[in-house]
Write an enzyme that holds these catalytic residues in place. Structure first.
Site, short mmCIF file in Angstrom:
data_model
loop_
_atom_site.label_atom_id
_atom_site.label_comp_id
_atom_site.label_asym_id
_atom_site.label_seq_id
_atom_site.Cartn_x
_atom_site.Cartn_y
_atom_site.Cartn_z
N ARG A 63 0.81 -1.22 0.00
CA ARG A 63 0.00 0.00 0.00
C ARG A 63 0.84 1.27 0.00
NH1 ARG A 63 -3.63 -1.56 4.74
NH2 ARG A 63 -2.83 -3.69 4.68
N GLU A 100 0.85 -6.60 13.21
CA GLU A 100 -0.34 -6.70 14.07
C GLU A 100 -0.98 -8.08 13.91
OE1 GLU A 100 -3.41 -3.87 13.14
OE2 GLU A 100 -4.43 -4.15 15.05
#
Ligand code: PRP
Ligand code: ADE
Length: 177
Positions: A63, A100
């Site tokens: 991204r 995460e």
């Protein structure tokens, strides 16, 4: 144009339980498809870094590739991709890091940065900071000077920013929960 980006938060969609149960995913595709919203983000990044003598913008796969080249163009800088493993064709340095929601590795071409070049690293989102920390490690290994770390979105509650106290960190949109 105003560089207060906070109203753009309305254009970010949240998706529960993606990519794993318990993760609330901040989906920027709904912002990217909005031409005024996307332009405002790039303008805000550019306004912050213009005049800071940036030689290279690094974008982190995947991204970071959305924002990096647009910003590099605006800064008259080069663009360098930081890629997931085994994608770069020439000799590369690699680092492995925690996410995460798992672990991953990143690579950069060994000749992508000349020692002393001033580098801004951009990504879409700062969560725990593991991805950016790994990229900072790669840049330092190659002798680059870090002029800034830029994110479209910061998940403030994960405190990823604490990992970068010695750096200039810019995040355009903040989420407290
Ligand atoms: O601050 P962190 O906890 O490291 O998390 C942030 C990173 O996680 C996401 O990438 P992801 O690894 O999911 O890859 P993708 O861009 O290929 O979807 C996001 O685009 C950041 O790069
Ligand atoms: N919660 C999240 N939403 C979107 N991208 C992420 N990258 C790491 N955590 C994320």
């Amino acid at each position: 144009m105003s560089h207060n980006c906070e109203p753009l938060k309305e254009l970010v969609r949240t998706v529960p339980d993606f990519p794993k149960p318990g993760i609330l995913f901040y989906d920027i595709t709904t912002l990217l498809r909005d031409k005024a919203g996307f332009a405002q983000l790039i303008d805000a990044f550019a306004a912050y870094y213009i005049g800071k003598e940036v030689d290279l913008v690094l974008g982190i796969e995947a991204r970071g590739f959305i924002f990096g080249p647009a910003l590099a163009y605006r800064l008259n800088a080069g663009f360098v991709p930081v890629r997931k493993p085994n994608k770069l064709p020439a000799k590369a340095a690699r680092v492995t890091y925690d996410l995460e929601y798992g672990t991953d590795s990143l690579e950069i071409h060994l000749d992508a940065i000349q020692p002393g070049q001033r580098v801004v690293i951009v990504d879409d989102l700062l969560a725990t900071g593991g991805t950016m920390q790994a990229t900072v490690q790669l840049v330092r290994q190659l002798g680059g000077e870090i002029a800034g770390l830029g994110f479209a979105v910061e998940l403030d509650f994960l405190k990823g920013r604490d990992k970068f106290q010695e750096y200039d960190v810019l995040s355009l949109l903040h989420y407290d929960e």
